[in-house]
Design a protein around this motif. Structure first.
Motif, PDB file in Angstrom:
ATOM      1  N   UNK A   6       0.806  -1.233   0.000  1.00  0.00           N
ATOM      2  CA  UNK A   6       0.000   0.000   0.000  1.00  0.00           C
ATOM      3  C   UNK A   6       0.831   1.273   0.000  1.00  0.00           C
ATOM      4  N   UNK A   7       2.011   1.287   0.631  1.00  0.00           N
ATOM      5  CA  UNK A   7       2.839   2.492   0.660  1.00  0.00           C
ATOM      6  C   UNK A   7       3.345   2.835  -0.737  1.00  0.00           C
ATOM      7  N   UNK A   8       3.856   1.853  -1.464  1.00  0.00           N
ATOM      8  CA  UNK A   8       4.370   2.102  -2.822  1.00  0.00           C
ATOM      9  C   UNK A   8       3.242   2.507  -3.764  1.00  0.00           C
ATOM     10  N   UNK A   9       2.087   1.836  -3.643  1.00  0.00           N
ATOM     11  CA  UNK A   9       0.952   2.190  -4.511  1.00  0.00           C
ATOM     12  C   UNK A   9       0.477   3.608  -4.241  1.00  0.00           C
ATOM     13  N   UNK A  10       0.398   3.994  -2.960  1.00  0.00           N
ATOM     14  CA  UNK A  10      -0.050   5.345  -2.622  1.00  0.00           C
ATOM     15  C   UNK A  10       0.938   6.384  -3.144  1.00  0.00           C
ATOM     16  N   UNK A  11       2.228   6.091  -3.086  1.00  0.00           N
ATOM     17  CA  UNK A  11       3.237   7.029  -3.600  1.00  0.00           C
ATOM     18  C   UNK A  11       3.131   7.174  -5.117  1.00  0.00           C
ATOM     19  N   UNK A  12       2.966   6.038  -5.834  1.00  0.00           N
ATOM     20  CA  UNK A  12       2.842   6.102  -7.284  1.00  0.00           C
ATOM     21  C   UNK A  12       1.605   6.902  -7.701  1.00  0.00           C
ATOM     22  N   UNK A 106       7.274  12.471   5.638  1.00  0.00           N
ATOM     23  CA  UNK A 106       6.302  11.590   4.987  1.00  0.00           C
ATOM     24  C   UNK A 106       5.751  12.244   3.721  1.00  0.00           C
ATOM     25  N   UNK A 107       5.417  13.528   3.781  1.00  0.00           N
ATOM     26  CA  UNK A 107       4.891  14.217   2.604  1.00  0.00           C
ATOM     27  C   UNK A 107       5.921  14.268   1.489  1.00  0.00           C
ATOM     28  N   UNK A 108       7.175  14.538   1.825  1.00  0.00           N
ATOM     29  CA  UNK A 108       8.209  14.590   0.789  1.00  0.00           C
ATOM     30  C   UNK A 108       8.356  13.247   0.088  1.00  0.00           C
ATOM     31  N   UNK A 109       8.248  12.164   0.839  1.00  0.00           N
ATOM     32  CA  UNK A 109       8.384  10.856   0.214  1.00  0.00           C
ATOM     33  C   UNK A 109       7.166  10.517  -0.645  1.00  0.00           C
ATOM     34  N   UNK A 110       5.982  10.735  -0.119  1.00  0.00           N
ATOM     35  CA  UNK A 110       4.772  10.380  -0.872  1.00  0.00           C
ATOM     36  C   UNK A 110       4.598  11.250  -2.112  1.00  0.00           C
ATOM     37  N   UNK A 111       5.012  12.512  -2.059  1.00  0.00           N
ATOM     38  CA  UNK A 111       4.850  13.413  -3.187  1.00  0.00           C
ATOM     39  C   UNK A 111       6.023  13.357  -4.165  1.00  0.00           C
ATOM     40  N   UNK A 112       7.033  12.523  -3.883  1.00  0.00           N
ATOM     41  CA  UNK A 112       8.130  12.339  -4.811  1.00  0.00           C
ATOM     42  C   UNK A 112       9.289  13.291  -4.643  1.00  0.00           C
ATOM     43  N   UNK A 113       9.284  14.122  -3.597  1.00  0.00           N
ATOM     44  CA  UNK A 113      10.402  15.042  -3.387  1.00  0.00           C
ATOM     45  C   UNK A 113      11.661  14.301  -2.974  1.00  0.00           C
ATOM     46  N   UNK A 114      11.493  13.190  -2.255  1.00  0.00           N
ATOM     47  CA  UNK A 114      12.622  12.336  -1.888  1.00  0.00           C
ATOM     48  C   UNK A 114      12.324  10.919  -2.346  1.00  0.00           C
ATOM     49  N   UNK A 115      13.392  10.190  -2.692  1.00  0.00           N
ATOM     50  CA  UNK A 115      13.218   8.837  -3.219  1.00  0.00           C
ATOM     51  C   UNK A 115      13.292   7.772  -2.131  1.00  0.00           C
ATOM     52  N   UNK A 116      13.884   8.101  -1.006  1.00  0.00           N
ATOM     53  CA  UNK A 116      14.049   7.116   0.067  1.00  0.00           C
ATOM     54  C   UNK A 116      13.735   7.761   1.414  1.00  0.00           C
TER      55      UNK A 116
END
Length: 412
Positions: A6-12, A106-116
């Motif tokens: 679910x984490x990867x799907x939500x980020x994509x 968390x927002x930076x990761x989910x919105x793609x600002x950071x990759x890890x």
């Protein structure tokens, strides 16, 4: 879809600016997260469905807990809200929220600002090797021989044990490194002798007989050795925590005198005591006179009847020199000329002696000078007055914590 957790799907979906589908128990699509029981990720080729409370791989801070899918989805839906508004709405809807320290990460990761992210932990089967359950095609399942234990002779056991002992190293633990090699038993003995008046100065000295003529009368048994009547008390180690000269222990709050300030003598009582913001210009236009001094009360707990009084002023000319020890809080507009009549006129010195606060609207940026001062920022919403209570509660909590650490002699 690269991964089906679910984490990867939500980020994509977030990066692609697509929203997952919320469905209820009957399978119908709903709009509110509180009405949904499941979250569906469908990109046209594959479809994944998760329960709303499914844990993700994003760990909560340094704990062993993991954020659920509904927590991360609610954070994305409320990403533009302030911390107070986000926490208040989450509590009202009974949805667990992301901690303040993790929110930006968390927002930076989910919105793609950071990759890890260091808090992402993917579950792997580390207890099992991949080839443990795989059998060679040339071997028959029944041809496996049971494992047997070979017992060595007693002589061999002694040799092996001796070899192991010879290679052992003395290990240290967190408890053993704290154990010292010195003995401090004599400290208690020396301390007792000093307190009982049997110090080193008394050894070898014959005390005069009070019955002999000309002998000095014995000292009082309650007097400490070496003490004199002219001895002066030692000053306090921390001047900021020393008791003030004034017997008044009521703390003082200073607000700006400028009419353009958000918080003035016109509206400070309604905000800090009534927990609701009112525009000072509207109060002034009603014809109400500006008070010189105000006394506001704060309840320590909602159900308690005991209230703690605070004095509020905007003119420091009425303060006596000893009253500055009671000043605990200063609201600033970001202008340095505000402090020209203060005891400490430089912001660096002032906010080292008192707790500073700066009030602004949530959609405004603080002034550049505020970013370099040691002050707390209070963000108020222009229209949502029900959110004022959370901001005022945050103010009182921070002020009380500062008072207990820096001016415990006041009744904060």
């Amino acid at each position: 879809m690269s991964k089906n957790d679910p984490l990867s799907l939500l980020r994509e979906f977030t990066i692609a600016k697509r929203e997952p589908t919320l469905v209820d128990a009957s399978g119908a699509t709903v709009q509110e997260l509180t009405d949904a029981t499941s979250v569906v990720f469908d990109d046209g080729t594959k479809q994944f469905k998760f329960a709303r409370s499914t844990p993700t791989n994003y760990r909560r801070g340094a704990s062993d807990e993991f954020y659920t899918l509904e927590t991360l989805l609610f954070l994305l839906q409320r990403s533009t809200q302030s911390v107070a508004e986000y926490s208040l709405e989450g509590a009202q809807k009974m949805i667990p929220t992301v901690s303040i320290l993790d929110k930006r990460l968390v927002l930076d990761y989910l919105q793609g600002a950071t990759a890890h992210s260091a808090n992402i932990v993917y579950q792997t089967e580390s207890n099992k090797r991949a080839g443990d359950n795989v059998m060679d095609s040339s071997q028959d399942a029944g041809a496996k021989k049971p494992k047997t234990t070979t017992h060595s002779a007693p002589g061999n056991d002694s040799e092996v044990l001796s070899l192991i002992i010879s290679k052992e190293r003395l290990a240290k633990t967190t408890a053993s490194v704290l154990r010292g090699s010195k003995s401090f038993a004599n400290i208690q003995k020396n301390g007792s002798e000093i307190l009982m008046g049997k110090g080193k100065d008394d050894k070898g000295i014959k005390k005069p007989d009070p019955r002999q003529p000309g002998a000095a009368p014995p000292a009082s048994s309650t007097a400490r050795p070496g003490a004199s009547s002219s001895q002066t008390p030692r000053p306090s180690a921390n001047p900021s925590q020393a008791r003030p000269k004034s017997a008044n222990r009521m703390p003082i709050i200073i607000v700006p005198a400028a009419v353009t300030s958000m918080i003035t003598m016109y509206n400070v009582k309604q905000l800090l005591e009534g927990q609701e913001f009112a525009d000072s210009g509207d109060v002034r236009n009603k014809g109400e006179a500006k008070p010189t001094r105000l006394r506001i009360y704060r309840r320590m707990k909602p159900n308690e009847t005991t209230k703690v009084p605070y004095e509020v002023i905007d003119n420091t000319d009425i303060l006596k020199p000893e009253d500055w020890d009671r000043v605990v809080c200063v609201f600033t507009t970001g202008a340095e000329w505000q402090f020209k009549k203060f005891k400490w006129q430089k912001p660096v010195e002032l906010f080292a002696q008192v707790k500073g606060f700066y009030a602004k609207w949530t959609d405004e940026q603080p002034k550049e000078t505020i970013k370099t001062w040691n002050v707390e920022i209070l963000s108020l919403n222009r229209h949502r007055r029900h959110a004022d209570r959370a901001v005022v509660t945050e103010f009182w909590d921070k002020l009380q914590g500062w008072c207990l650490a820096n001016k415990p002699f006041l009744t904060c």
